[in-house]
Design a protein around this motif. Sequence first.
Motif, PDB file in Angstrom:
ATOM      1  N   SER A   1       2.562  -1.489  37.836  1.00 19.79           N
ATOM      2  CA  SER A   1       2.702  -0.921  36.560  1.00 19.79           C
ATOM      3  C   SER A   1       4.291  -0.737  36.444  1.00 19.79           C
ATOM      4  CB  SER A   1       2.311   0.534  36.690  1.00 19.79           C
ATOM      5  OG  SER A   1       0.800   0.792  36.264  1.00 19.79           O
ATOM      6  N   PRO A   2       5.004  -1.908  36.242  1.00 21.10           N
ATOM      7  CA  PRO A   2       6.279  -2.009  36.025  1.00 21.10           C
ATOM      8  C   PRO A   2       6.695  -1.650  34.496  1.00 21.10           C
ATOM      9  CG  PRO A   2       5.632  -4.111  36.366  1.00 21.10           C
ATOM     10  CD  PRO A   2       4.562  -3.272  36.747  1.00 21.10           C
ATOM     11  N   LEU A   3       5.524  -1.686  33.816  1.00 22.15           N
ATOM     12  CA  LEU A   3       5.844  -1.396  32.211  1.00 22.15           C
ATOM     13  C   LEU A   3       5.179  -0.160  32.128  1.00 22.15           C
ATOM     14  CD1 LEU A   3       4.509  -5.004  30.907  1.00 22.15           C
ATOM     15  CD2 LEU A   3       7.121  -4.130  31.626  1.00 22.15           C
ATOM     16  N   ALA A   4       4.860   0.735  32.863  1.00 20.26           N
ATOM     17  CA  ALA A   4       4.594   2.062  32.851  1.00 20.26           C
ATOM     18  C   ALA A   4       3.010   2.242  32.043  1.00 20.26           C
ATOM     19  CB  ALA A   4       5.641   3.011  32.238  1.00 20.26           C
ATOM     20  N   GLN A   5       2.152   1.329  32.549  1.00 20.35           N
ATOM     21  CA  GLN A   5       0.930   1.430  31.755  1.00 20.35           C
ATOM     22  C   GLN A   5       1.063   0.858  30.458  1.00 20.35           C
ATOM     23  OE1 GLN A   5       1.738   3.582  34.739  1.00 20.35           O
ATOM     24  NE2 GLN A   5       0.578   5.424  33.682  1.00 20.35           N
ATOM     25  N   GLY A   6       1.775   0.244  30.031  1.00 21.58           N
ATOM     26  CA  GLY A   6       1.942  -0.095  28.627  1.00 21.58           C
ATOM     27  C   GLY A   6       3.003   0.582  27.831  1.00 21.58           C
ATOM     28  N   MET A   7       3.632   1.854  28.446  1.00 22.71           N
ATOM     29  CA  MET A   7       4.597   2.602  27.621  1.00 22.71           C
ATOM     30  C   MET A   7       5.734   1.724  27.549  1.00 22.71           C
ATOM     31  SD  MET A   7       4.000   6.211  29.512  1.00 22.71           S
ATOM     32  CE  MET A   7       4.931   7.145  28.364  1.00 22.71           C
ATOM     33  N   LEU A   8       6.154   0.935  28.323  1.00 25.06           N
ATOM     34  CA  LEU A   8       7.634   0.201  27.974  1.00 25.06           C
ATOM     35  C   LEU A   8       7.350  -1.011  27.724  1.00 25.06           C
ATOM     36  CD1 LEU A   8       9.066   1.227  31.739  1.00 25.06           C
ATOM     37  CD2 LEU A   8       9.910   1.771  29.410  1.00 25.06           C
ATOM     38  N   THR A   9       6.769  -1.103  26.460  1.00 32.87           N
ATOM     39  CA  THR A   9       6.608  -2.148  25.563  1.00 32.87           C
ATOM     40  C   THR A   9       6.713  -1.852  24.120  1.00 32.87           C
ATOM     41  OG1 THR A   9       4.207  -1.874  25.188  1.00 32.87           O
ATOM     42  CG2 THR A   9       4.544  -3.028  27.047  1.00 32.87           C
ATOM     43  N   ASP A  10       6.682  -2.497  23.143  1.00 35.23           N
ATOM     44  CA  ASP A  10       7.042  -2.188  21.945  1.00 35.23           C
ATOM     45  C   ASP A  10       5.625  -1.744  21.110  1.00 35.23           C
ATOM     46  OD1 ASP A  10       5.417  -4.450  21.509  1.00 35.23           O
ATOM     47  OD2 ASP A  10       6.708  -5.747  20.467  1.00 35.23           O
ATOM     48  N   ARG A  11       4.339  -1.534  21.870  1.00 35.37           N
ATOM     49  CA  ARG A  11       3.138  -1.109  21.654  1.00 35.37           C
ATOM     50  C   ARG A  11       3.401   0.306  20.970  1.00 35.37           C
ATOM     51  NH1 ARG A  11      -1.170  -3.586  20.297  1.00 35.37           N
ATOM     52  NH2 ARG A  11      -2.587  -2.821  21.713  1.00 35.37           N
ATOM     53  N   TYR A  12       4.093   1.108  21.544  1.00 33.59           N
ATOM     54  CA  TYR A  12       4.119   2.666  20.844  1.00 33.59           C
ATOM     55  C   TYR A  12       5.392   3.074  20.265  1.00 33.59           C
ATOM     56  CZ  TYR A  12       0.208   2.359  24.088  1.00 33.59           C
ATOM     57  OH  TYR A  12      -1.063   1.950  24.902  1.00 33.59           O
ATOM     58  N   LEU A  13       6.176   2.311  19.824  1.00 35.32           N
ATOM     59  CA  LEU A  13       7.519   2.689  19.379  1.00 35.32           C
ATOM     60  C   LEU A  13       7.082   3.144  17.742  1.00 35.32           C
ATOM     61  CD1 LEU A  13       9.858  -0.610  19.912  1.00 35.32           C
ATOM     62  CD2 LEU A  13       9.759   1.576  21.074  1.00 35.32           C
ATOM     63  N   ASN A  14       5.974   3.038  17.416  1.00 35.53           N
ATOM     64  CA  ASN A  14       5.860   3.734  16.004  1.00 35.53           C
ATOM     65  C   ASN A  14       4.266   4.108  15.874  1.00 35.53           C
ATOM     66  OD1 ASN A  14       8.249   2.610  14.511  1.00 35.53           O
ATOM     67  ND2 ASN A  14       7.521   0.581  15.070  1.00 35.53           N
ATOM     68  N   GLY A  15       3.909   4.499  16.825  1.00 36.31           N
ATOM     69  CA  GLY A  15       2.605   5.279  16.989  1.00 36.31           C
ATOM     70  C   GLY A  15       1.618   4.648  17.891  1.00 36.31           C
ATOM     71  N   VAL A  16       0.338   4.979  17.855  1.00 35.99           N
ATOM     72  CA  VAL A  16      -0.436   4.585  18.855  1.00 35.99           C
ATOM     73  C   VAL A  16      -1.502   3.568  18.136  1.00 35.99           C
ATOM     74  CG1 VAL A  16      -2.257   5.210  20.665  1.00 35.99           C
ATOM     75  CG2 VAL A  16      -0.418   6.958  20.157  1.00 35.99           C
ATOM     76  N   PRO A  17      -1.445   2.285  18.465  1.00 34.16           N
ATOM     77  CA  PRO A  17      -2.410   1.201  17.891  1.00 34.16           C
ATOM     78  C   PRO A  17      -3.756   1.385  18.258  1.00 34.16           C
ATOM     79  CG  PRO A  17      -0.552   0.208  18.853  1.00 34.16           C
ATOM     80  CD  PRO A  17      -0.594   1.556  19.192  1.00 34.16           C
TER      81      PRO A  17
ATOM     82  N   ASN B   1       9.314  11.522  25.943  1.00 37.14           N
ATOM     83  CA  ASN B   1       9.134  10.162  26.556  1.00 37.14           C
ATOM     84  C   ASN B   1       9.355   9.142  25.351  1.00 37.14           C
ATOM     85  OD1 ASN B   1       8.727  10.937  28.944  1.00 37.14           O
ATOM     86  ND2 ASN B   1       6.675  10.871  28.854  1.00 37.14           N
ATOM     87  N   LEU B   2       8.732   9.310  24.238  1.00 34.05           N
ATOM     88  CA  LEU B   2       9.207   8.347  23.192  1.00 34.05           C
ATOM     89  C   LEU B   2      10.716   8.071  22.861  1.00 34.05           C
ATOM     90  CD1 LEU B   2       6.002   8.996  20.926  1.00 34.05           C
ATOM     91  CD2 LEU B   2       6.518   7.075  22.212  1.00 34.05           C
ATOM     92  N   GLY B   3      11.508   9.158  22.888  1.00 31.36           N
ATOM     93  CA  GLY B   3      12.559   9.043  22.711  1.00 31.36           C
ATOM     94  C   GLY B   3      13.553   8.315  23.734  1.00 31.36           C
ATOM     95  N   ARG B   4      13.056   8.439  24.951  1.00 26.05           N
ATOM     96  CA  ARG B   4      13.641   7.639  25.888  1.00 26.05           C
ATOM     97  C   ARG B   4      13.136   6.061  25.882  1.00 26.05           C
ATOM     98  NH1 ARG B   4      11.126  11.943  30.250  1.00 26.05           N
ATOM     99  NH2 ARG B   4      12.790  13.366  30.418  1.00 26.05           N
ATOM    100  N   ILE B   5      11.838   5.974  25.533  1.00 25.14           N
ATOM    101  CA  ILE B   5      11.504   4.460  25.319  1.00 25.14           C
ATOM    102  C   ILE B   5      12.388   3.969  24.000  1.00 25.14           C
ATOM    103  CG2 ILE B   5       9.268   3.267  24.671  1.00 25.14           C
ATOM    104  CD1 ILE B   5       7.783   5.315  26.063  1.00 25.14           C
ATOM    105  N   ARG B   6      12.554   4.474  23.068  1.00 29.93           N
ATOM    106  CA  ARG B   6      13.135   3.965  21.825  1.00 29.93           C
ATOM    107  C   ARG B   6      14.663   3.521  22.412  1.00 29.93           C
ATOM    108  NH1 ARG B   6       9.914   8.224  18.913  1.00 29.93           N
ATOM    109  NH2 ARG B   6       8.399   7.111  17.813  1.00 29.93           N
ATOM    110  N   ALA B   7      15.286   4.685  22.999  1.00 31.64           N
ATOM    111  CA  ALA B   7      16.801   4.235  23.535  1.00 31.64           C
ATOM    112  C   ALA B   7      16.636   3.180  24.436  1.00 31.64           C
ATOM    113  CB  ALA B   7      17.104   5.514  24.494  1.00 31.64           C
TER     114      ALA B   7
END
Length: 342
Positions: A222-238, A258-264
Amino acid sequence: MSYLADSARYDQMTYRRTGRSGLKLPAISLGLWHNFGGDRPYELGRGIARRAFDLGVTHFDLANNYGPPYGSAEITFGQILKDDLRPYRDELVISTKAGYDMWPGPYGEWGSRKYLLSSLDQSLTRMGLDYVDIFYSHRFDPETPLEETMGALVSAVQQGKALYVGISSYSPAKTREAAQLLKSAGVPLLIHQPSYSMLNRWIEPELLDALEEVGAGCIAFSPLAQGMLTDRYLNGVPADSRAAQNKSLSTDLLTDENLGRIRALNDIAASRGQSLAQLALTWTIRDPRVTSALIGASSVTQLEQNLAALQAPPLTDDELAAIDKHAVESGIDLWATSSQAD
């Protein structure tokens, strides 16, 4: 037409020694936790596995309950071996695990000798193998003596059903204890598989030091944090995302904080010419004690994009400092019950 592996498959991949063992693993390995179950088209998984091997990914990581349904990822991989990869068996590192619920009743999970060795036999049958390269205790069992659990791993090696053994989501203290028990039986602890990402940094204070002490490697899942560390959730939940389907990622984790951290972090990635996922992988393997990072892939394109992280320049001190401002514990460790048990 039968599959013929790319003759240049070893030219671009980086391989790292696993602790103080003789085994090297690719810096990025392929996990079959998702997208290889019976609910997915066979040709999808087959195409991903073939392309991974063509790009130098020699390590394929499974567990008895990967699917869905349970066991189906091993069945799929067994078919891929039969159709394509069997001629290359000696170039592959195939791992599986047992520890979570697999079948009903008191003998279908945790860390007893009965469960672990029965599960390994079932895994070998599903994949059509005589042995796996690595067999893991998938989680620490607080109600079974560690001597019994480690003894089962020793037996797997002695029976010729596993070349090496590992543990997953064990605390630093239990890791040291497990390593000593294995060493006393003449079977070294090869590797530990913990969750680890920019949003889940629990291994840094002590576990990596413990692994270095006992000579074991580390492969981060889970180096991508179950998908959180991708561009999938920058603008909502597909609608087709893991979070929307509640597959190992709850929308509850996608907090504003968390979304603020991800965007940064995404902004830092963009400044390096990387995607957020690529940055997350570059960061995860920055420490030489991390032998490999485990990724999943839902397509060949996604696989190729993530493996491109290996071509990026090393992170500078300034970049690491900038990342540290946002790469903090974010309450996403789903496996903490096991890794905090002492």
